[in-house]
Design a protein around this motif. Structure first.
Motif, PDB file in Angstrom:
ATOM      1  N   UNK A  40      11.071 -19.639  46.233  1.00 47.22           N
ATOM      2  CA  UNK A  40       9.895 -19.580  46.428  1.00 47.22           C
ATOM      3  C   UNK A  40       9.000 -18.188  46.750  1.00 47.22           C
ATOM      4  N   UNK A  41       9.780 -17.243  47.071  1.00 50.71           N
ATOM      5  CA  UNK A  41       9.246 -15.873  46.935  1.00 50.71           C
ATOM      6  C   UNK A  41       8.701 -15.287  45.599  1.00 50.71           C
ATOM      7  N   UNK A  42       9.813 -15.604  44.647  1.00 48.33           N
ATOM      8  CA  UNK A  42       9.485 -15.156  43.387  1.00 48.33           C
ATOM      9  C   UNK A  42       8.539 -16.041  42.777  1.00 48.33           C
ATOM     10  N   UNK A  43       8.202 -17.206  43.077  1.00 53.42           N
ATOM     11  CA  UNK A  43       7.393 -18.203  42.367  1.00 53.42           C
ATOM     12  C   UNK A  43       5.918 -17.766  42.798  1.00 53.42           C
ATOM     13  N   UNK A  44       5.967 -17.422  44.216  1.00 57.64           N
ATOM     14  CA  UNK A  44       4.504 -17.130  44.750  1.00 57.64           C
ATOM     15  C   UNK A  44       4.147 -15.592  44.099  1.00 57.64           C
ATOM     16  N   UNK A  45       5.074 -14.764  43.905  1.00 54.31           N
ATOM     17  CA  UNK A  45       4.661 -13.363  43.576  1.00 54.31           C
ATOM     18  C   UNK A  45       4.321 -13.874  42.076  1.00 54.31           C
ATOM     19  N   UNK A  46       4.791 -14.492  41.460  1.00 54.03           N
ATOM     20  CA  UNK A  46       4.280 -14.898  39.991  1.00 54.03           C
ATOM     21  C   UNK A  46       3.322 -15.536  39.817  1.00 54.03           C
ATOM     22  N   UNK A  47       2.960 -16.427  40.567  1.00 61.36           N
ATOM     23  CA  UNK A  47       1.605 -16.992  40.638  1.00 61.36           C
ATOM     24  C   UNK A  47       0.374 -16.226  41.245  1.00 61.36           C
ATOM     25  N   UNK A  48       0.561 -15.455  42.287  1.00 58.23           N
ATOM     26  CA  UNK A  48      -0.477 -14.678  42.777  1.00 58.23           C
ATOM     27  C   UNK A  48      -0.522 -13.368  42.480  1.00 58.23           C
ATOM     28  N   UNK A  49       0.212 -12.841  41.593  1.00 53.69           N
ATOM     29  CA  UNK A  49       0.364 -11.456  41.136  1.00 53.69           C
ATOM     30  C   UNK A  49       0.412 -11.536  39.695  1.00 53.69           C
ATOM     31  N   UNK A  50       1.960 -11.823  39.262  1.00 54.47           N
ATOM     32  CA  UNK A  50       2.269 -12.037  37.999  1.00 54.47           C
ATOM     33  C   UNK A  50       1.337 -12.401  37.043  1.00 54.47           C
ATOM     34  N   UNK A  51       0.896 -13.776  37.182  1.00 56.66           N
ATOM     35  CA  UNK A  51      -0.079 -14.240  36.022  1.00 56.66           C
ATOM     36  C   UNK A  51      -1.443 -13.615  36.025  1.00 56.66           C
ATOM     37  N   UNK A  52      -1.783 -13.189  37.015  1.00 56.76           N
ATOM     38  CA  UNK A  52      -3.137 -12.357  37.020  1.00 56.76           C
ATOM     39  C   UNK A  52      -2.927 -11.055  36.164  1.00 56.76           C
ATOM     40  N   UNK A  53      -1.759 -10.263  36.526  1.00 53.64           N
ATOM     41  CA  UNK A  53      -1.641  -9.049  35.618  1.00 53.64           C
ATOM     42  C   UNK A  53      -1.602  -9.352  34.110  1.00 53.64           C
ATOM     43  N   UNK A  54      -1.119 -10.421  33.709  1.00 51.99           N
ATOM     44  CA  UNK A  54      -0.912 -10.884  32.301  1.00 51.99           C
ATOM     45  C   UNK A  54      -2.234 -11.421  31.869  1.00 51.99           C
ATOM     46  N   UNK A  55      -3.105 -12.086  32.748  1.00 50.55           N
ATOM     47  CA  UNK A  55      -4.657 -12.404  32.213  1.00 50.55           C
ATOM     48  C   UNK A  55      -5.303 -11.220  32.085  1.00 50.55           C
ATOM     49  N   UNK A  56      -5.168 -10.317  32.845  1.00 54.63           N
ATOM     50  CA  UNK A  56      -5.952  -8.962  32.727  1.00 54.63           C
ATOM     51  C   UNK A  56      -5.476  -8.057  31.665  1.00 54.63           C
ATOM     52  N   UNK A  57      -4.500  -8.546  30.924  1.00 54.74           N
ATOM     53  CA  UNK A  57      -4.224  -8.026  29.587  1.00 54.74           C
ATOM     54  C   UNK A  57      -4.458  -8.736  28.434  1.00 54.74           C
ATOM     55  N   UNK A  58      -4.738  -9.874  28.812  1.00 53.18           N
ATOM     56  CA  UNK A  58      -4.917 -10.997  27.871  1.00 53.18           C
ATOM     57  C   UNK A  58      -3.602 -11.356  26.935  1.00 53.18           C
ATOM     58  N   UNK A  59      -2.456 -11.354  27.902  1.00 50.98           N
ATOM     59  CA  UNK A  59      -1.508 -11.697  27.207  1.00 50.98           C
ATOM     60  C   UNK A  59      -1.183 -13.317  27.541  1.00 50.98           C
ATOM     61  N   UNK A  60      -0.133 -13.838  26.830  1.00 51.39           N
ATOM     62  CA  UNK A  60       0.425 -15.112  27.054  1.00 51.39           C
ATOM     63  C   UNK A  60       0.923 -15.541  28.190  1.00 51.39           C
TER      64      UNK A  60
END
Length: 200
Positions: A40-60
């Motif tokens: 749940x720590x990894x999934x929280x980081x992925x949701x709250x941070x990881x996805x946002x950084x990918x969206x910032x670069x317009x990545x899939x």
């Protein structure tokens, strides 16, 4: 892109619609697996941070983005930077709330710098503080407008669909779920737009 309110809002809604489905699926998976320790720590980081950084670069963004093991790698640094942010915001709140809000905006990009750039928590907070300097009103305004627009949409949709005989309750529930999902995604998209512009 010029860093102003209109551009941030436009890009946020465009990006929010584009990433609606993967963010919704990842959010549902996060809720379902939230009870699993360590994962749940990894999934929280992925949701709250990881996805946002990918969206910032317009990545899939994959439908199972939050389960990538790379997000668990930064568990200690993430906890540290979030601890520093919470301590700073709480200290600021003691001085009649406004300083706490200012600190929250000034340091809001620090977790993204930690996960995306591999910076130390202190360096990430310093970097976030520097890049948001002079831009806090624009950031605050964009977040407030998106939040208010979302609440109005939820309320109006619920009232309108609620007046429809027989199926009103069902339509209201569907609208609420869909609108809430879009609000979450647009908020994440707003963060991604801000980070994409200021985190270069």
């Amino acid at each position: 892109m010029e860093f102003n309110l209109a551009n941030i809002l436009q890009k946020s809604f465009e990006r929010g619609i584009k990433y609606l489905v993967p963010v919704l699926v990842n959010t549902i998976l996060w809720i379902v697996t939230l009870w699993i320790p360590y994962l749940n720590v990894g999934t929280t980081i992925g949701l709250m941070v990881g996805i946002i950084t990918k969206m910032a670069r317009d990545e899939e963004v994959s439908m199972t983005e939050i389960f990538k093991p790379e997000y668990r790698k930064f568990m200690g640094e993430y906890f540290l930077v979030m601890g520093f942010i919470m301590a700073g915001v709480m200290a600021g709140m003691i001085f009649l709330y406004i300083p706490g809000i200012v600190i929250a905006i000034a340091w809001m990009l620090a977790p993204l710098f930690v996960i995306d750039k591999g910076m130390t928590p202190i360096d990430a907070i310093s970097k976030s503080n520097n890049v948001t300097y002079g831009k806090k009103w624009t950031i605050f305004g964009s977040l407030v407008i998106i939040g208010v627009a979302g609440m109005i949409a939820l309320i109006l949709g619920s009232v309108i669909f609620g007046m429809i005989p027989k199926i009103g309750s069902f339509l209201t529930a569907i609208w609420f779920i869909g609108a809430y999902a879009l609000i979450i995604t647009v908020n994440m998209a707003c963060m991604s737009v801000i980070y994409g512009e200021l985190g270069k």
